[in-house]
Scaffold this active site. Sequence first.
Site, PDB file in Angstrom:
ATOM      1  N   TYR A  81      45.227   3.152  32.349  1.00 30.03           N
ATOM      2  CA  TYR A  81      45.766   1.793  32.480  1.00 30.03           C
ATOM      3  C   TYR A  81      47.052   1.692  31.667  1.00 30.03           C
ATOM      4  CZ  TYR A  81      44.785  -3.204  33.491  1.00 30.03           C
ATOM      5  OH  TYR A  81      44.786  -4.490  33.978  1.00 30.03           O
ATOM      6  N   ASP A 125      34.958  -6.483  28.955  1.00 30.01           N
ATOM      7  CA  ASP A 125      33.940  -6.516  29.997  1.00 30.01           C
ATOM      8  C   ASP A 125      34.230  -5.469  31.067  1.00 30.01           C
ATOM      9  OD1 ASP A 125      36.231  -7.975  30.631  1.00 30.01           O
ATOM     10  OD2 ASP A 125      35.169  -9.397  31.905  1.00 30.01           O
ATOM     11  N   ARG A 126      35.493  -5.304  31.409  1.00 28.06           N
ATOM     12  CA  ARG A 126      35.867  -4.292  32.400  1.00 28.06           C
ATOM     13  C   ARG A 126      35.654  -2.889  31.842  1.00 28.06           C
ATOM     14  NH1 ARG A 126      41.703  -5.787  34.546  1.00 28.06           N
ATOM     15  NH2 ARG A 126      41.158  -4.245  36.147  1.00 28.06           N
ATOM     16  N   PHE A 176      28.222 -17.883  29.108  1.00 27.94           N
ATOM     17  CA  PHE A 176      27.000 -17.659  28.352  1.00 27.94           C
ATOM     18  C   PHE A 176      27.113 -16.397  27.499  1.00 27.94           C
ATOM     19  CE2 PHE A 176      25.610 -20.058  32.091  1.00 27.94           C
ATOM     20  CZ  PHE A 176      24.873 -21.074  31.500  1.00 27.94           C
ATOM     21  N   ASP A 206      32.898  -7.004  39.880  1.00 28.98           N
ATOM     22  CA  ASP A 206      32.167  -7.936  39.020  1.00 28.98           C
ATOM     23  C   ASP A 206      32.464  -9.357  39.493  1.00 28.98           C
ATOM     24  OD1 ASP A 206      30.803  -9.244  37.034  1.00 28.98           O
ATOM     25  OD2 ASP A 206      32.198  -8.725  35.432  1.00 28.98           O
TER      26      ASP A 206
END
Length: 243
Positions: free
Chosen positions: A87, A96-97, A11, A117
């Site tokens: 990272y 999103d992370r 979504f 999450d």
Amino acid sequence: MNLIIDAGNTFVKLAVFQGDEMVSKISCEIKDFEKKFNSILKSHKKINKSIISSVGFLNSKQFDLVKKALPTLILDSKTKLPFDNLYKTPKTLGVDRIALVCASVKEYPNNDVLIIDAGTCITYDFITQKNEYLGGAISPGIRLRYKTLNNLTANLPLLETEQPENIIGDSTNNAIHSGVVNGVLAEIDGVISQYKLKFPHLTIILTGGDANFLSKQLKSSIFANSNFLLLGLNYILQFNLNE
């Protein structure tokens, strides 16, 4: 006012923020995005900037729709962030992370924080009290596990998510529910336990579509916040405006 657009795998979420406060939120399928976007602009005429985080399937036409209407920040690996990203492959780190880590910086500064999450995938992201993002883990989410059992076997049915009544499944359906749900719970509790061995004062955030389903069943003490990613995106937009 800020318009926050989070295009996920399933979504699109659109949220309106006044400062740090979320005043409106809707969720829609990708095909309904243009209609919902225009509706929000009509309802909130003071919106004057936007941010887009897309791990899903927004097309160029939909991106252009937003950029023509509002000054828009597209979140990617080059966006300025309020933490030190250690990272090893920052270009492959999901937006999103990134947003979830930024939310933890905003809401829980100077803490060792593990953000979980629970969505299509279950992601684990860890940031230290020194504001250093180290990484985390990715595993299949609840629905993905149900679908995989159905897709990759000949006879197992596709079931809707359901809390098992017993650890011992006395039918095929109950065995699937027990395996999927109890497996996820054991994984999350196990990961948390391993982090706590190294970081005893760990703050744990649970978010994502399955957060409410899982939160009351986990052994560990957690903070459940279904809007954590949206808070992070709003903070990223504010942070870049102030740079």
